[in-house]
Motif scaffolding. Structure first.
Motif, PDB file in Angstrom:
ATOM      1  N   LEU A   1      67.804  37.708  58.408  1.00 55.57           N
ATOM      2  CA  LEU A   1      67.154  38.370  57.288  1.00 55.57           C
ATOM      3  C   LEU A   1      66.346  37.364  56.481  1.00 55.57           C
ATOM      4  N   PRO A   2      65.170  37.796  56.007  1.00 58.10           N
ATOM      5  CA  PRO A   2      64.359  36.884  55.194  1.00 58.10           C
ATOM      6  C   PRO A   2      65.015  36.644  53.838  1.00 58.10           C
ATOM      7  N   ASP A   3      64.663  35.523  53.230  1.00 55.46           N
ATOM      8  CA  ASP A   3      65.227  35.173  51.928  1.00 55.46           C
ATOM      9  C   ASP A   3      64.699  36.049  50.804  1.00 55.46           C
ATOM     10  N   GLU A   4      63.487  36.568  50.976  1.00 52.97           N
ATOM     11  CA  GLU A   4      62.872  37.365  49.920  1.00 52.97           C
ATOM     12  C   GLU A   4      62.473  38.735  50.452  1.00 52.97           C
ATOM     13  N   ILE A   5      62.499  39.703  49.550  1.00 50.63           N
ATOM     14  CA  ILE A   5      62.053  41.055  49.890  1.00 50.63           C
ATOM     15  C   ILE A   5      60.585  41.163  49.498  1.00 50.63           C
ATOM     16  N   THR A   6      59.779  41.640  50.410  1.00 57.25           N
ATOM     17  CA  THR A   6      58.356  41.798  50.142  1.00 57.25           C
ATOM     18  C   THR A   6      58.078  43.203  49.614  1.00 57.25           C
ATOM     19  N   VAL A   7      56.893  43.387  49.065  1.00 54.32           N
ATOM     20  CA  VAL A   7      56.479  44.710  48.590  1.00 54.32           C
ATOM     21  C   VAL A   7      56.508  45.725  49.740  1.00 54.32           C
ATOM     22  N   PRO A   8      55.970  45.390  50.918  1.00 52.00           N
ATOM     23  CA  PRO A   8      56.076  46.357  52.020  1.00 52.00           C
ATOM     24  C   PRO A   8      57.525  46.690  52.395  1.00 52.00           C
ATOM     25  N   ASP A   9      58.427  45.694  52.313  1.00 52.14           N
ATOM     26  CA  ASP A   9      59.842  45.947  52.584  1.00 52.14           C
ATOM     27  C   ASP A   9      60.416  46.945  51.577  1.00 52.14           C
ATOM     28  N   LEU A  10      60.114  46.724  50.316  1.00 47.42           N
ATOM     29  CA  LEU A  10      60.617  47.594  49.258  1.00 47.42           C
ATOM     30  C   LEU A  10      60.042  49.005  49.404  1.00 47.42           C
ATOM     31  N   LYS A  11      58.772  49.083  49.723  1.00 43.33           N
ATOM     32  CA  LYS A  11      58.132  50.394  49.913  1.00 43.33           C
ATOM     33  C   LYS A  11      58.786  51.136  51.080  1.00 43.33           C
ATOM     34  N   LYS A  12      59.032  50.425  52.171  1.00 46.44           N
ATOM     35  CA  LYS A  12      59.670  51.040  53.343  1.00 46.44           C
ATOM     36  C   LYS A  12      61.076  51.519  52.988  1.00 46.44           C
ATOM     37  N   PHE A  13      61.821  50.711  52.239  1.00 46.85           N
ATOM     38  CA  PHE A  13      63.158  51.102  51.814  1.00 46.85           C
ATOM     39  C   PHE A  13      63.108  52.382  50.982  1.00 46.85           C
ATOM     40  N   CYS A  14      62.195  52.437  50.021  1.00 47.80           N
ATOM     41  CA  CYS A  14      62.061  53.620  49.170  1.00 47.80           C
ATOM     42  C   CYS A  14      61.705  54.852  49.998  1.00 47.80           C
ATOM     43  N   GLN A  15      60.809  54.701  50.954  1.00 49.54           N
ATOM     44  CA  GLN A  15      60.419  55.820  51.807  1.00 49.54           C
ATOM     45  C   GLN A  15      61.602  56.318  52.639  1.00 49.54           C
ATOM     46  N   MET A  16      62.429  55.395  53.122  1.00 50.57           N
ATOM     47  CA  MET A  16      63.609  55.795  53.897  1.00 50.57           C
ATOM     48  C   MET A  16      64.608  56.542  53.012  1.00 50.57           C
ATOM     49  N   GLN A  17      64.751  56.094  51.776  1.00 52.08           N
ATOM     50  CA  GLN A  17      65.659  56.773  50.852  1.00 52.08           C
ATOM     51  C   GLN A  17      65.150  58.180  50.530  1.00 52.08           C
ATOM     52  N   ILE A  18      63.859  58.307  50.327  1.00 56.98           N
ATOM     53  CA  ILE A  18      63.260  59.621  50.047  1.00 56.98           C
ATOM     54  C   ILE A  18      63.503  60.567  51.218  1.00 56.98           C
ATOM     55  N   SER A  19      63.317  60.077  52.424  1.00 57.44           N
ATOM     56  CA  SER A  19      63.566  60.902  53.614  1.00 57.44           C
ATOM     57  C   SER A  19      65.024  61.339  53.683  1.00 57.44           C
ATOM     58  N   SER A  20      65.931  60.431  53.398  1.00 53.22           N
ATOM     59  CA  SER A  20      67.353  60.754  53.403  1.00 53.22           C
ATOM     60  C   SER A  20      67.687  61.816  52.365  1.00 53.22           C
ATOM     61  N   ILE A  21      67.136  61.676  51.180  1.00 53.96           N
ATOM     62  CA  ILE A  21      67.366  62.649  50.107  1.00 53.96           C
ATOM     63  C   ILE A  21      66.837  64.026  50.519  1.00 53.96           C
ATOM     64  N   GLU A  22      65.641  64.051  51.088  1.00 47.40           N
ATOM     65  CA  GLU A  22      65.054  65.319  51.500  1.00 47.40           C
ATOM     66  C   GLU A  22      65.884  65.979  52.594  1.00 47.40           C
ATOM     67  N   GLU A  23      66.486  65.198  53.470  1.00 44.72           N
ATOM     68  CA  GLU A  23      67.380  65.755  54.492  1.00 44.72           C
ATOM     69  C   GLU A  23      68.622  66.368  53.841  1.00 44.72           C
ATOM     70  N   GLN A  24      69.147  65.686  52.817  1.00 45.12           N
ATOM     71  CA  GLN A  24      70.340  66.196  52.127  1.00 45.12           C
ATOM     72  C   GLN A  24      70.061  67.496  51.392  1.00 45.12           C
ATOM     73  N   TRP A  25      68.824  67.702  50.958  1.00 44.01           N
ATOM     74  CA  TRP A  25      68.466  68.950  50.279  1.00 44.01           C
ATOM     75  C   TRP A  25      68.561  70.164  51.204  1.00 44.01           C
ATOM     76  N   LYS A  26      68.525  69.924  52.501  1.00 52.55           N
ATOM     77  CA  LYS A  26      68.612  71.026  53.458  1.00 52.55           C
ATOM     78  C   LYS A  26      70.008  71.641  53.495  1.00 52.55           C
ATOM     79  N   ASN A  27      70.985  70.904  52.971  1.00 48.11           N
ATOM     80  CA  ASN A  27      72.362  71.406  52.933  1.00 48.11           C
ATOM     81  C   ASN A  27      72.493  72.372  51.755  1.00 48.11           C
ATOM     82  N   LEU A  28      72.620  73.641  52.067  1.00 54.63           N
ATOM     83  CA  LEU A  28      72.702  74.659  51.023  1.00 54.63           C
ATOM     84  C   LEU A  28      74.053  74.683  50.321  1.00 54.63           C
TER      85      LEU A  28
END
Length: 71
Positions: A1-28
């Motif tokens: 793992l790199p020592d520092e988190i880059t902006v693209p890394d952080l953006k990718k992490f946020c996008q993955m979290q958003i996708s996970s949240i949207e999947e959880q919304w499918k659970n009625l």
């Protein structure tokens, strides 16, 4: 793992979290409390992406918004 988190890394992490949240919304069967938490998290991750990619003025507005969420 790199020592520092880059902006693209952080953006990718946020996008993955958003996708996970949207999947959880499918659970009625989610409780109201869980859905409220997911909405808040979705708003935060979406705002972080906008703050990372927006203009200076947009970043300042979004920074203020995120600060207000914790008050």
């Amino acid at each position: 793992l790199p020592d520092e988190i880059t902006v693209p890394d952080l953006k990718k992490f946020c996008q993955m979290q958003i996708s996970s949240i949207e999947e959880q919304w499918k659970n009625l069967d989610n409780s109201t409390h869980k859905n409220e938490r997911l909405i808040t998290l979705h708003s935060v991750y979406t705002t972080l992406i906008k703050a990372l990619t927006g203009s200076k003025q947009e970043r300042e507005i979004l920074e203020d918004y995120l600060t207000q969420l914790i008050k």
